[in-house]
Design a protein around this motif. Structure first.
Motif, PDB file in Angstrom:
ATOM      1  N   GLU A  17       0.831  -1.206   0.000  1.00  0.00           N
ATOM      2  CA  GLU A  17       0.000   0.000   0.000  1.00  0.00           C
ATOM      3  C   GLU A  17       0.865   1.257   0.000  1.00  0.00           C
ATOM      4  N   ALA A  69      -4.706   3.085  -1.660  1.00  0.00           N
ATOM      5  CA  ALA A  69      -4.589   1.687  -2.095  1.00  0.00           C
ATOM      6  C   ALA A  69      -4.894   0.770  -0.922  1.00  0.00           C
ATOM      7  N   ILE A 101      -7.798   0.057  -5.896  1.00  0.00           N
ATOM      8  CA  ILE A 101      -7.211   1.376  -6.092  1.00  0.00           C
ATOM      9  C   ILE A 101      -8.290   2.457  -6.112  1.00  0.00           C
TER      10      ILE A 101
END
Length: 253
Positions: free
Chosen positions: A96, A108, A122
């Motif tokens: 992430e 993310a 996303i």
């Protein structure tokens, strides 16, 4: 019975009891069964080796969602798992962090299932328009990037007092209407409307909106109904004035 005989009898009784005590505290000896020890070691080894193999399995499947401007493979590369490495060595938080370093990724979220399956979701920092005067694409969080995307182009300078508000307004537009805008031009109408903006639509129409509340503070909200308004004119082309008067002027041909 005389005292002597009685004493002799007591001594014999004591000796007999003493012998019994010695018999009860006799130690037992245990025999070690070596084949059981070897079996236990073998079982522990197999368990340990199985755990080792389980924890060192590589990533087997990667699923990407929410991306529009980057391909699945680009997202996988940015997450650093394009070579399908060992799953346990690549923490979700680490992936992430790598993805969110990119200016186009707002957030993310990475989850793992069955250890080797990776799910990447996303949320993009949406590109809104390309500012020709800056040579930059303006994103929804007001950051800028030199990357180009299929977004409307602002062809001239928009004053600072309108710039940030315009970003907010165009970001909140209906997605289908937003996708029909091809060009944005700051087009003030003298003192009557200093915040007028002309939008060129890819269907051949033009739309005037304004940034001045006193003129028409809901012109961008009306723009959300663009598709419904245009249907009333049977696909004829012209200029839709939402900045003042809310009327449609047909093109002269």
């Amino acid at each position: 019975m005389s005292k002597k005989e009685k004493g002799t009898s007591n001594n014999q009784k004591y000796k007999t009891e003493k012998r019994v005590v010695y018999k009860t505290v006799k130690k037992k000896r245990f025999k070690i069964k070596f084949h059981m020890v070897i079996l236990a070691i073998l079982i522990l080894y197999l368990l340990g080796y199985s755990l080792y193999l389980y924890l060192n399995r590589p990533i087997s499947n990667i699923y990407v969602s929410g991306n529009n401007y980057y391909s699945d493979w680009q997202i996988i590369e940015m997450a650093g798992i394009d070579n399908y490495p060992i799953a346990i060595k690549n923490l979700s938080s680490k992936m992430e962090s790598k993805l969110e370093k990119d200016i186009l990724i707002k957030e993310a979220k990475v989850k793992k299932k069955d250890l080797t399956k990776v799910y990447i979701d996303i949320e993009e920092n949406r590109p809104l328009f390309y500012d020709e005067t800056k040579g930059k694409t303006i994103l929804e969080n007001k950051k800028e990037t030199s990357q180009k995307f299929n977004v409307p182009t602002l062809v001239n300078k928009l004053p600072k007092e309108f710039y940030n508000e315009f970003i907010d307004k165009i970001n909140n537009l209906d997605e289908d209407v937003f996708s029909k805008i091809s060009e944005i031009k700051f087009s003030p109408d003298g003192e009557q409307d200093e915040g007028r903006i002309l939008l060129t639509m890819n269907d051949g129409n033009y739309v005037y909106v304004t940034m001045i509340d006193e003129v028409n503070n809901n012109s961008f909200e009306l723009l959300d109904t663009y598709n419904d308004i245009i249907k009333k004119f049977n696909n004829k082309k012209g200029i839709l004035n939402l900045h003042y008067g809310n009327y449609f002027k047909f093109s002269e041909k």
